[in-house]
Every structure is written in C-alpha cells, then in structure tokens.
Design a protein around this motif. Sequence first.
Motif, PDB file in Angstrom:
ATOM      1  N   LEU A  71      -3.429  20.449 -50.566  1.00  0.00           N
ATOM      2  CA  LEU A  71      -2.157  19.841 -50.978  1.00  0.00           C
ATOM      3  C   LEU A  71      -1.018  20.863 -50.974  1.00  0.00           C
ATOM      4  CD1 LEU A  71      -3.400  17.399 -53.762  1.00  0.00           C
ATOM      5  CD2 LEU A  71      -2.844  16.895 -51.374  1.00  0.00           C
ATOM      6  N   GLY A  85      -5.951  12.680 -41.892  1.00  0.00           N
ATOM      7  CA  GLY A  85      -7.038  12.308 -42.798  1.00  0.00           C
ATOM      8  C   GLY A  85      -8.406  12.440 -42.163  1.00  0.00           C
ATOM      9  N   PRO A 112      -8.256  12.669 -53.562  1.00  0.00           N
ATOM     10  CA  PRO A 112      -7.842  11.285 -53.313  1.00  0.00           C
ATOM     11  C   PRO A 112      -8.768  10.656 -52.267  1.00  0.00           C
ATOM     12  CG  PRO A 112      -5.988  12.805 -53.049  1.00  0.00           C
ATOM     13  CD  PRO A 112      -7.227  13.639 -53.162  1.00  0.00           C
ATOM     14  N   TYR A 113      -9.150   9.403 -52.452  1.00  0.00           N
ATOM     15  CA  TYR A 113     -10.004   8.733 -51.463  1.00  0.00           C
ATOM     16  C   TYR A 113      -9.718   7.249 -51.484  1.00  0.00           C
ATOM     17  CZ  TYR A 113     -12.804   6.779 -55.256  1.00  0.00           C
ATOM     18  OH  TYR A 113     -13.194   6.084 -56.364  1.00  0.00           O
ATOM     19  N   ARG A 114     -10.095   6.581 -50.418  1.00  0.00           N
ATOM     20  CA  ARG A 114     -10.092   5.108 -50.460  1.00  0.00           C
ATOM     21  C   ARG A 114     -11.249   4.625 -49.613  1.00  0.00           C
ATOM     22  NH1 ARG A 114      -6.485   1.813 -46.203  1.00  0.00           N
ATOM     23  NH2 ARG A 114      -6.576   3.279 -44.482  1.00  0.00           N
ATOM     24  N   GLN A 137     -12.192   7.199 -46.755  1.00  0.00           N
ATOM     25  CA  GLN A 137     -11.144   8.055 -46.200  1.00  0.00           C
ATOM     26  C   GLN A 137     -10.666   9.073 -47.230  1.00  0.00           C
ATOM     27  OE1 GLN A 137      -7.846   5.809 -44.599  1.00  0.00           O
ATOM     28  NE2 GLN A 137      -6.578   7.631 -44.311  1.00  0.00           N
ATOM     29  N   VAL A 138     -10.542  10.318 -46.787  1.00  0.00           N
ATOM     30  CA  VAL A 138     -10.051  11.414 -47.647  1.00  0.00           C
ATOM     31  C   VAL A 138      -8.987  12.206 -46.872  1.00  0.00           C
ATOM     32  CG1 VAL A 138     -12.195  11.688 -48.983  1.00  0.00           C
ATOM     33  CG2 VAL A 138     -11.898  12.930 -46.825  1.00  0.00           C
ATOM     34  N   PRO A 139      -8.169  13.000 -47.571  1.00  0.00           N
ATOM     35  CA  PRO A 139      -7.086  13.709 -46.868  1.00  0.00           C
ATOM     36  C   PRO A 139      -7.505  14.993 -46.149  1.00  0.00           C
ATOM     37  CG  PRO A 139      -6.844  14.005 -49.229  1.00  0.00           C
ATOM     38  CD  PRO A 139      -8.026  13.128 -49.030  1.00  0.00           C
TER      39      PRO A 139
END
Lengths: 385, 252
Positions: A71, A85, A112-114, A137-139
Amino acid sequence: MAAPHVIVIGAGSTGAATAHDLALRGLRVTVLERGEIANCTTGRNHCLLHSGGRYCVKDQESAIECIDENLILRRIMPDAMELNGGLFVALNEADLAFREKFIEGCEQCHIPYREVPVKRALEMEPFLNPGLLAAVQVPDGVFEPFRFCLAFLATARHNGAVVRTYTEVTELARAGQFITGVKVLDHRTGKTQEIGADLVVNATGPWAGRIAEMGGVEVPVAPTAGVMVTVDQRLCNLVINRMDKPADGDIVVPQRLTSIIGTTSWAILDPDQIEIPKAHIEKMIQKGRELIPAIQRRVTRGVGAAARPLIRKANTDEREVSRTFECFDHQRDGVDGFVTISGGKTTTARAMAEKAADVVCAKLGQRAECATRTTPLLSYRLFYN
Amino acid sequence: MAIQVPIKVFRYRPGTAPHFERYQVTVPDDATVIDVIEGVWAEHDRNFMFRHACHHASCGTCAVRLNGYERLPCIVPVTEALAGRQELVVEPLRNFPLVGDLVVDVAGFFQKQAASGLVITRAAEATLSGQPFAHSELFSQAGALEERAYNRFENCIECGICISACPTMAATDKFWGPAALAGIRRATLTTGDCQEKAALLALADSEQGVWRCHSAFECTESCPQDVDPGGAIMSLRREIVGRKVKHLFGAG
C-alpha cells in the motif's frame, strides 16, 4: 560539520532503498555495485508486488509486512507498476478446503480481499482453468525490478548520493574493532582505491555472508535459488495464484506481453554459480498449465534463476523459512561501523531500508526520522540525468 | 546435456585499443546466449563487463550485437545462435559511448526517453481472448475497490537496440532516435490534452526529429518487442503534414 558518510554495498532493491532512505535523512551516501544495477537477485525475481496473500496462512509476519509495503509502494511509485490485482484460485477439493483458512489469513493480516464468483472470474480471465471451483481477489501487483531500483536510486542521487556501478568491494578496511571503509576495484579503469566511511552497510542479499566474512563476522544467510520460466504471451491480466500454501509452480505473473511462471526453491552454495535443473523448467510448465492450460501451447521466451537471501533458522525446510528480514549490527560480534541488512523481499525493500537506516542513524548519532513512507520517488529515467 | 560454446567477445577499456578475445564456455544445451556471456565472466575473467538483470526480455539491459545483428541475448537460444557458425561473435551496441567491454553509456538515451513524455504504463488491451471487458473492479492505491481499466507496461523496454541499428543515429547523436520518437507517438495517442499533443508534435517536427529519419526501417526490423518505431515515425509525419495542410486552408 559534514554529515557522516555511509557506504552501501549492493544496488539491488535493498541497497537502492537503503541509499534513498539515508540520503533523505541527510547523510552522505555512496552505493557500490560490482555489476549493473539489479543484476542478480532483484533483477531475476518474479516481479510480484505481494499483497501478502501468498503468506497469510503460514507466515503471517511476512504477509503483514507485504500488505503494508504494497500500500505504501502504490503511493510512492504509482506509475511504474501494473496494478491489476491477483486472483487466488481453487482447482480441486484440497484447494477448496484451504479457502476458509486463506480468507481467515487475509482478515488476520488485514489484506483487502473479495470473493469472485467462478463465472465472473472466467470473464475476467478467459484463459484460466475452466474447472476452477473458487476465486478470491487480492491487491497483488506487478513491477519491473530494474526500474524499481532505478526509481529509488534516481531519488537518492537527487538527494546527493553517489552511485558507482562496476565497482567491486574487495576488502573492508579496518582499524582495531572499527570498519573504516572499503577497498574497491573499479572495473572501468582496472584501478583499486580505498574509500573511507563512518559506517558500511552490507546489502548484498545472498552474498551477505561473503561480505560479512571480509569483516570477520558471520551472518545466517542461506542462498536459496528459484527458477522463473517466461512464456511468449500475456495470458492473464491479474496475477494468478494457486489457493494453497506456497509450492512449486503455483503462480503466474503477467508482465507486458509475457507470463512468468514460478517458482521453485533449492539451497545452493555459491550464488555466482547456479545450475538450473531441467526438471524444474518442465515442472513450471506442467504446474503452470494447471492454472492456465494455454501455457502448454506457448513458446518459452526466457528462463532465469537467482538466489534469495533467506535468513537461516535451525532445522527448517527452505519453503518453511520465513520471508521476513533482519538487520544485524555487527557491534554485537565485536566489529563496529558495520551493519548487514538481509532476508526479505523486493516488496518489503523500503521497510528493510527503514530498519537498516534506523540502526545506522542511531549508531551515528543522527536524529533524522524516516520519511520514505510518504516521499514520492522520481521517475526511474531521471537516474540517468 | 552440457555443450562447449566458442565465443569471440569485444574487449575494451578507456585508453586501450579495442580488440576481440576468444573463449570456450560450458553451458547446458538449452541455455541462452546471456548464459554464455555470463559464463565468460564466471569461468574466465571476473573483470569482464556486461549488462544484465531479468533474463526474460523485460529490463532491456543486456542488448548487444550478436553475430552482427542487434539482439537481446537473454531470449536467443545458444543452439539457434550457433547454427551454421564456428563461434558466437558478441559486440556492444553501436551509436552509444563505450564504457568497457560490452557495457555502453545509456544516459543520453534515457534523457531523450524522459523528454519524449512516454508514460511507462498503458491501458491494457481489454481483450485477451477477443471479448471486451465491460469494466474491472480493482484495488485502488489505498486498497479499496474501484472501477478502472486494467493497466500494463508499455511494450518498449528501452533496450537501445533500435538506436544501434539506426543508420541515422550513426551519422548524428543529435537525432531524437527511433525509441524516443515512438515514445512521442504513443504519448500523442494517450494524452487527452490538445495543448500537450501539439507540444509533442512540435518536438517531433524538428530538424532532429521525424524529418531526419531516412526511412531505413532497421529499427522496426530489429525491435524485439514489436514496437515498430519506423511506423510510428511515418504516422507522426502524416499527422504533422495533415495539420499543416489544414492550417494552410484555414481549418486549423
């Protein structure tokens, strides 16, 4: 009074970031590199800006370092990265069973993930194995290692640092218990020269042991090689990872027009002499095509291997060794004015530099605070101004 | 299987006469030419100077002249380079100042690249398989999800191969050169700002810009990344002339 002079040995990501941090704090810095910038470990890494997802179950200390630095690097080096990502995909029941632990790990490490429905994942990545069972999905991101180092060094030079490539350290100069500088061979001229310093930082990655030896001390760095196989087409936009604990050939990193499959891990003795086992190259293609079947039809564009500088712990397999880093103040070994920073990853290079520079400044009585978290880096091209 | 590769390498230090030296290097039969070059350093002479980093044609550092042609040795298999030959012949790029052995000074080149205004990343082709993406939900710089296009690095890896292959560069280093002009062309296509675009075109429309090119297309022929600098220069010429014609008839 002139600011203290610090010599940084090595212009991979650790040395480059350390030079930047020290120069920003107002120290006089000279970087010495025996070859081209990023010519080894950093240059031949996977180009992966880690989200930490890869380590969030087995090595949470590294995972947290990775997401924190990810980040920060997005902010200070925004134009020099592919920030698309990464997807962690489950291909079988065993992977699926890992999913819960993976998500728990992401939460514990504040990554962060989704969750991405399978149908949507295949829309996003049409070449993905159509048999996938789940995707998260992660950054993750992708950088270009040579330019990553140039950006740090361009900024360091702007702040007064001197960067000398093709200048090899052959000896450390010593007076009593103090390291007082280095002796170098400048390959451009063939001439040797002594350069004095108030402190010497050893940022030579898997060569850290060799430089430490010149100072009569030891560091527990184990050179561990990994192979990368690049195929001649970009087959994904996101980084594609296997949803499992780190293993051979479980990640495909897209870059420019290519896809890079990695990696393996084997202990080596001499980082200057790495023989790539043929079986490792075949394994990359074989495991890579489980993630992206089209890999099988592509032509290999390049194969590379370099040694990681893992910090050795007793009785552990190299896959189990933490990817975290350590800074060694050799005063504890009876040698002063000499610090080694090793281990870690290119993603965490800025944090490694912060730690090393904190130690250096404390030793030299400098009060300046670290400012690299918020200082945007110059364009890599300005290294050549 | 290990093979013995004979290689003839350009050797040079400032103040000494350039010359060639011959070596035998042992590499696996599936090695690339960069492994042989590295082998000269590892097996024979630790003072040997060469550039390399990524070994997969992304950093652009290792470019040399191999058997008389500009190549990235990291992606040329040894067996291919040796086919029908007694030995490999490796020389530094032309049209750059020499530093030592295979190393050339790329500072002037990168200064022109910086002036070209080319941003290192571009919006990625939406289609990897021919289907367009409606949108992408990606993590932002702060780590929050946002809708934006995929991005990727530009094709040009700034290896300097086109500079070495260009006959006009051989005549003058004042020429902007193929890579920077291709960069200007890309920048004109990606900028949405009319004034910036006009300024970029003005850079190209100069004595040392697109009009200095002799249209030899050696740059396009030698580019390992299919950037087609020659085509970019021709496109810039058309655009510049088109604008002038429009201006002449009062439409500009």
